[in-house]
Design a protein around this motif. Structure first.
Motif, mmCIF file in Angstrom:
data_model
loop_
_atom_site.group_PDB
_atom_site.id
_atom_site.type_symbol
_atom_site.label_atom_id
_atom_site.label_comp_id
_atom_site.label_asym_id
_atom_site.label_seq_id
_atom_site.Cartn_x
_atom_site.Cartn_y
_atom_site.Cartn_z
ATOM 1 N N HIS A 181 -37.465 77.555 -49.731
ATOM 2 C CA HIS A 181 -36.040 77.666 -49.395
ATOM 3 C C HIS A 181 -35.281 76.505 -50.012
ATOM 4 C CE1 HIS A 181 -37.352 80.699 -46.680
ATOM 5 N NE2 HIS A 181 -37.905 79.874 -45.820
ATOM 6 N N LYS A 182 -34.309 76.813 -50.842
ATOM 7 C CA LYS A 182 -33.564 75.741 -51.516
ATOM 8 C C LYS A 182 -32.803 74.873 -50.531
ATOM 9 C CE LYS A 182 -33.194 77.611 -56.132
ATOM 10 N NZ LYS A 182 -32.707 78.830 -56.764
ATOM 11 N N LYS A 183 -32.222 75.498 -49.533
ATOM 12 C CA LYS A 183 -31.464 74.730 -48.538
ATOM 13 C C LYS A 183 -32.366 73.716 -47.845
ATOM 14 C CE LYS A 183 -27.912 77.923 -46.904
ATOM 15 N NZ LYS A 183 -27.641 78.898 -45.835
ATOM 16 N N ALA A 184 -33.568 74.162 -47.532
ATOM 17 C CA ALA A 184 -34.495 73.307 -46.805
ATOM 18 C C ALA A 184 -34.854 72.070 -47.624
ATOM 19 C CB ALA A 184 -35.758 74.084 -46.446
ATOM 20 N N LYS A 185 -35.001 72.259 -48.931
ATOM 21 C CA LYS A 185 -35.387 71.129 -49.774
ATOM 22 C C LYS A 185 -34.397 69.975 -49.634
ATOM 23 C CE LYS A 185 -38.227 71.512 -53.023
ATOM 24 N NZ LYS A 185 -39.666 71.247 -53.188
ATOM 25 N N LYS A 186 -33.144 70.314 -49.424
ATOM 26 C CA LYS A 186 -32.121 69.269 -49.336
ATOM 27 C C LYS A 186 -32.027 68.652 -47.948
ATOM 28 C CE LYS A 186 -29.171 70.948 -53.038
ATOM 29 N NZ LYS A 186 -28.333 72.125 -53.253
ATOM 30 N N ARG A 187 -32.329 69.440 -46.936
ATOM 31 C CA ARG A 187 -32.028 68.967 -45.576
ATOM 32 C C ARG A 187 -33.236 68.637 -44.706
ATOM 33 N NH1 ARG A 187 -28.424 72.878 -42.329
ATOM 34 N NH2 ARG A 187 -28.602 71.120 -40.886
ATOM 35 N N ALA A 188 -34.414 69.177 -45.052
ATOM 36 C CA ALA A 188 -35.514 69.156 -44.069
ATOM 37 C C ALA A 188 -36.412 67.916 -44.156
ATOM 38 C CB ALA A 188 -36.354 70.426 -44.206
ATOM 39 N N GLY A 189 -35.967 66.871 -44.818
ATOM 40 C CA GLY A 189 -36.802 65.675 -44.956
ATOM 41 C C GLY A 189 -37.382 65.190 -43.643
ATOM 42 N N SER A 190 -36.557 65.132 -42.626
ATOM 43 C CA SER A 190 -37.044 64.616 -41.343
ATOM 44 C C SER A 190 -37.991 65.606 -40.665
ATOM 45 C CB SER A 190 -35.865 64.310 -40.430
ATOM 46 O OG SER A 190 -35.021 65.445 -40.344
ATOM 47 N N VAL A 191 -37.802 66.875 -40.979
ATOM 48 C CA VAL A 191 -38.671 67.896 -40.388
ATOM 49 C C VAL A 191 -40.084 67.781 -40.954
ATOM 50 C CG1 VAL A 191 -39.061 70.385 -40.159
ATOM 51 C CG2 VAL A 191 -36.735 69.474 -40.034
ATOM 52 N N VAL A 192 -40.156 67.389 -42.212
ATOM 53 C CA VAL A 192 -41.437 67.328 -42.908
ATOM 54 C C VAL A 192 -42.131 65.983 -42.697
ATOM 55 C CG1 VAL A 192 -42.503 67.508 -45.193
ATOM 56 C CG2 VAL A 192 -40.640 69.023 -44.589
ATOM 57 N N ALA A 193 -41.397 65.010 -42.193
ATOM 58 C CA ALA A 193 -41.965 63.662 -42.037
ATOM 59 C C ALA A 193 -43.295 63.645 -41.273
ATOM 60 C CB ALA A 193 -40.945 62.735 -41.381
ATOM 61 N N PRO A 194 -43.406 64.342 -40.157
ATOM 62 C CA PRO A 194 -44.711 64.328 -39.450
ATOM 63 C C PRO A 194 -45.842 64.913 -40.294
ATOM 64 C CG PRO A 194 -42.992 65.247 -38.037
ATOM 65 C CD PRO A 194 -42.392 65.122 -39.410
ATOM 66 N N ALA A 195 -45.494 65.866 -41.149
ATOM 67 C CA ALA A 195 -46.526 66.459 -42.013
ATOM 68 C C ALA A 195 -47.045 65.422 -43.000
ATOM 69 C CB ALA A 195 -45.962 67.672 -42.752
ATOM 70 N N LEU A 196 -46.144 64.593 -43.507
ATOM 71 C CA LEU A 196 -46.586 63.541 -44.431
ATOM 72 C C LEU A 196 -47.489 62.551 -43.715
ATOM 73 C CD1 LEU A 196 -43.352 62.973 -46.515
ATOM 74 C CD2 LEU A 196 -45.573 63.774 -47.342
ATOM 75 N N THR A 197 -47.179 62.280 -42.466
ATOM 76 C CA THR A 197 -48.052 61.422 -41.670
ATOM 77 C C THR A 197 -49.433 62.049 -41.545
ATOM 78 O OG1 THR A 197 -46.106 60.760 -40.412
ATOM 79 C CG2 THR A 197 -48.250 60.212 -39.469
ATOM 80 N N ALA A 198 -49.466 63.360 -41.456
ATOM 81 C CA ALA A 198 -50.744 64.075 -41.326
ATOM 82 C C ALA A 198 -51.616 63.847 -42.556
ATOM 83 C CB ALA A 198 -50.506 65.562 -41.117
ATOM 84 N N PHE A 199 -51.008 63.909 -43.732
ATOM 85 C CA PHE A 199 -51.785 63.664 -44.949
ATOM 86 C C PHE A 199 -52.318 62.231 -44.972
ATOM 87 C CE2 PHE A 199 -49.424 67.392 -46.518
ATOM 88 C CZ PHE A 199 -50.468 68.094 -47.101
ATOM 89 N N ALA A 200 -51.482 61.307 -44.541
ATOM 90 C CA ALA A 200 -51.912 59.911 -44.517
ATOM 91 C C ALA A 200 -53.067 59.721 -43.533
ATOM 92 C CB ALA A 200 -50.740 59.014 -44.135
ATOM 93 N N LEU A 201 -52.968 60.421 -42.412
ATOM 94 C CA LEU A 201 -54.028 60.351 -41.404
ATOM 95 C C LEU A 201 -55.352 60.838 -41.986
ATOM 96 C CD1 LEU A 201 -55.058 60.076 -38.502
ATOM 97 C CD2 LEU A 201 -54.070 62.314 -38.006
ATOM 98 N N CYS A 202 -55.282 61.915 -42.728
ATOM 99 C CA CYS A 202 -56.480 62.469 -43.337
ATOM 100 C C CYS A 202 -57.074 61.480 -44.342
ATOM 101 C CB CYS A 202 -56.131 63.783 -44.024
ATOM 102 S SG CYS A 202 -57.556 64.768 -44.395
ATOM 103 N N GLY A 203 -56.200 60.781 -45.028
ATOM 104 C CA GLY A 203 -56.673 59.779 -45.978
ATOM 105 C C GLY A 203 -57.395 58.653 -45.277
#
Length: 492
Positions: A390-412
């Motif tokens: 979703h193009k709209k999401a790419k611009k606005r959803a940064g904070s929504v995706v933040a926990p997911a990025l933490t998940a990748f770091a956790l896996c690392g």
RNA sequence: GGCGGCAUGGCCAAGUGGUAAGGCAGAGGACUGCAAAUCCUUUAUCCCCGGUUCGAAUCCGGGUGCCGCCUCCA
């Protein structure tokens, strides 16, 4: 702790709550290598499993003392050295160096101690003396044997019964066929050390009992190793340690499953079907091997085949891709508000991202179920990719995706995966795969430039012809809005 | 012969009482100049036969098959 840490214990044949002797501290002894050859991808499974296990325990705030030995005095080493006219101790030292190189390239951490037989002779002799003194061992013709019949607990780990053993070796000087050597009388051409029973060298099993005691004490929390070591090696360790120390030896026994070939057979040096770690790492990134091992439960047999590493690399690339997508989201609005504006796909990423740590830890706390833990990461990756469409999401959803990025770091941090930047990963894959396919990188660059020019001129026929040519080399071109990207075919 | 383990969709595989995660491959679709990547849709009488239970892939008994160990092996 919301739930206990649970481990399958070979000794009880049950999954049990794990409680170490000293709260918060774990003493772990893992049987390492007998060093007379390069390590193959089967050995590497054991190394990766226990490395990751230690990594995870530390992530969960346990204090871990991790000991992994080298057996550098042994029949096989002596035989190999004799074949090539080398000194056994020097040969072993050389393969220890190769081992260190290979595990470093695999991305493994170092154990807290790596005791060797050749430097543990005093401890070994001391333990044998205790066994003799306590009446569990006897001397015969310069050798010392363990008397299995004197230990009531013999067989408790492996479930073997003394009178059911098929063909324990009859040897002059042995009282019971299953008695095994603690000390072997010196023979010409073999490394020897002085002892109360004359010059000689340790038998196969005693070194682990002695080194475990020296580094971790009479009773250790967890003893690990390959499933094929349960009998006789670990059974004999139990006998030696418990009889010599008068204490319970290992509280939990953790055994990793073996690699199996397409034929169903295990991979083993004696079967001549081995793939060296060194060779595998020339062609595939270390993390691909790691993922290949961890996508299966550590106790299951793990099938090896030509597809194993390509498949694992494909999975890994998928995860890196998803993480990159996740990093590309912008916006710092309140997450809940963005979720309610964007709808279900955003809600899924938000929910899975926030729930990730709990689900991940629960899987790993249940007999170290890395397969289930990784499944959560793949589920999250799909949700990220879906939202990324979703193009709209790419611009606005940064904070929504933040926990997911933490998940990748956790896996690392917890599993040692996803620890590279996307760029570094991409370059490692390209260089290793191009080398494996025998393709010159500059030729690829040249063709790509040519094709870009053709596309700019809207010469589609030319562009497609070049794509075909690249495809023939194993290079897959991907046109994107922000430029051309390419990947190398994963299979050899 | 003895001991131990395992049998889940085309393949790999998680799942120890409440009608099945995840990955790979296949088919169809969206997107694309064409592709790739990605997304959507789609594929399971959980080896067989009994039993326990309101209810079992999950527990019990029997059977069949496979693997490991009993000799060096992570």
């Amino acid at each position: 702790m919301p739930h206990p840490f649970r481990l399958y214990n070979t000794l009880s044949r049950q999954t049990e709550d794990f409680e170490p002797l000293r709260p918060g501290h774990v003493g772990l002894y893992v049987c390492g290598m007998t060093v007379y050859d390069h390590i193959h991808v089967g050995h590497a499974r054991a190394m990766v499993v226990f490395d990751t296990f230690v990594r995870y325990l530390r992530h969960r705030d346990w204090e871990v003392t991790f000991v992994r030995n080298f057996t550098d005095v042994d029949d096989k080493i002596i035989r190999r050295a004799g074949e090539i006219g080398d000194d056994p101790v020097a040969l072993a030292a050389r393969y220890i160096a190769y081992f260190h190189r290979d595990v470093a390239n695999l991305g493994l951490g170092m154990p807290d101690a790596e005791p060797r037989v050749s430097t543990s002779i005093d401890a070994i002799v001391e333990l044998i003396e205790a066994l003799v003194r306590r009446g569990y061992a006897y001397q015969s013709e310069g050798s010392v044997w363990f008397a299995v019949e004197n230990f009531d607990g013999y067989g408790k780990l492996s479930g073997q019964k003394l009178d059911e053993l098929r063909s324990a070796e009859e040897m002059p000087g042995k009282r019971h066929p299953a008695d095994f050597a603690l000390w072997k009388a010196a023979k010409p051409g073999e490394p020897t050390w002085p002892s109360p029973w004359g010059d000689g060298r340790p038998g196969w099993h005693i070194e682990c009992s002695a080194m475990a005691k020296a580094s971790l004490g009479d009773t250790i929390d967890i003893h690990g190793g390959g499933l094929d070591l349960v009998f006789p090696h670990h059974e004999n360790e139990v006998a030696q340690s418990e009889c010599g120390n008068g204490a319970h030896f290992a509280r939990y026994w953790m055994h990793n499953g073996l690699l199996t070939m397409a034929s169903g057979q295990k991979m083993g040096k004696s079967l001549g079907n081995v793939i060296n770690v060194h060779d595998a790492l020339d062609r595939f990134p270390a993390e691909a091997l790691r993922l290949y091992y961890l996508q299966n439960h550590y106790r299951s047999p793990l099938p090896w085949g030509d597809e194993a590493l390509p498949d694992a690399l494909g999975m890994l690339a998928r995860l890196y891709e998803a993480r990159e997508v996740a990093e590309s989201f912008g916006g710092e609005e309140d997450a809940e508000r963005v979720v309610s504006d964007l709808g279900e796909d955003a809600a899924t990423v938000w929910k899975l991202g926030n729930a990730f740590a709990d689900r991940f830890h629960e899987a790993l706390d249940t007999d170290f179920n890395t397969a289930a833990a990784l499944a959560h990461l793949f589920e999250l990756s799909r949700a990220i990719n879906r939202l990324g469409n979703h193009k709209k999401a790419k611009k606005r959803a940064g904070s929504v995706v933040a926990p997911a990025l933490t998940a990748f770091a956790l896996c690392g941090k917890a599993l040692g995966l996803m620890n590279q930047t996307s760029l570094a990963f991409d370059e490692e894959v390209k260089s290793k795969r191009l080398a494996a396919l025998g393709v010159d990188p500059s030729r690829v660059d040249g063709l790509l430039e040519e094709r870009t020019a053709a596309r700019a001129a809207k010469d589609w026929a030319r562009a497609d012809a070049i794509r075909e040519e690249l495809d023939g080399l194993g290079v897959v071109v991907m046109d994107a809005a922000d430029g051309v990207r390419w990947r190398v075919r994963l299979h050899d």
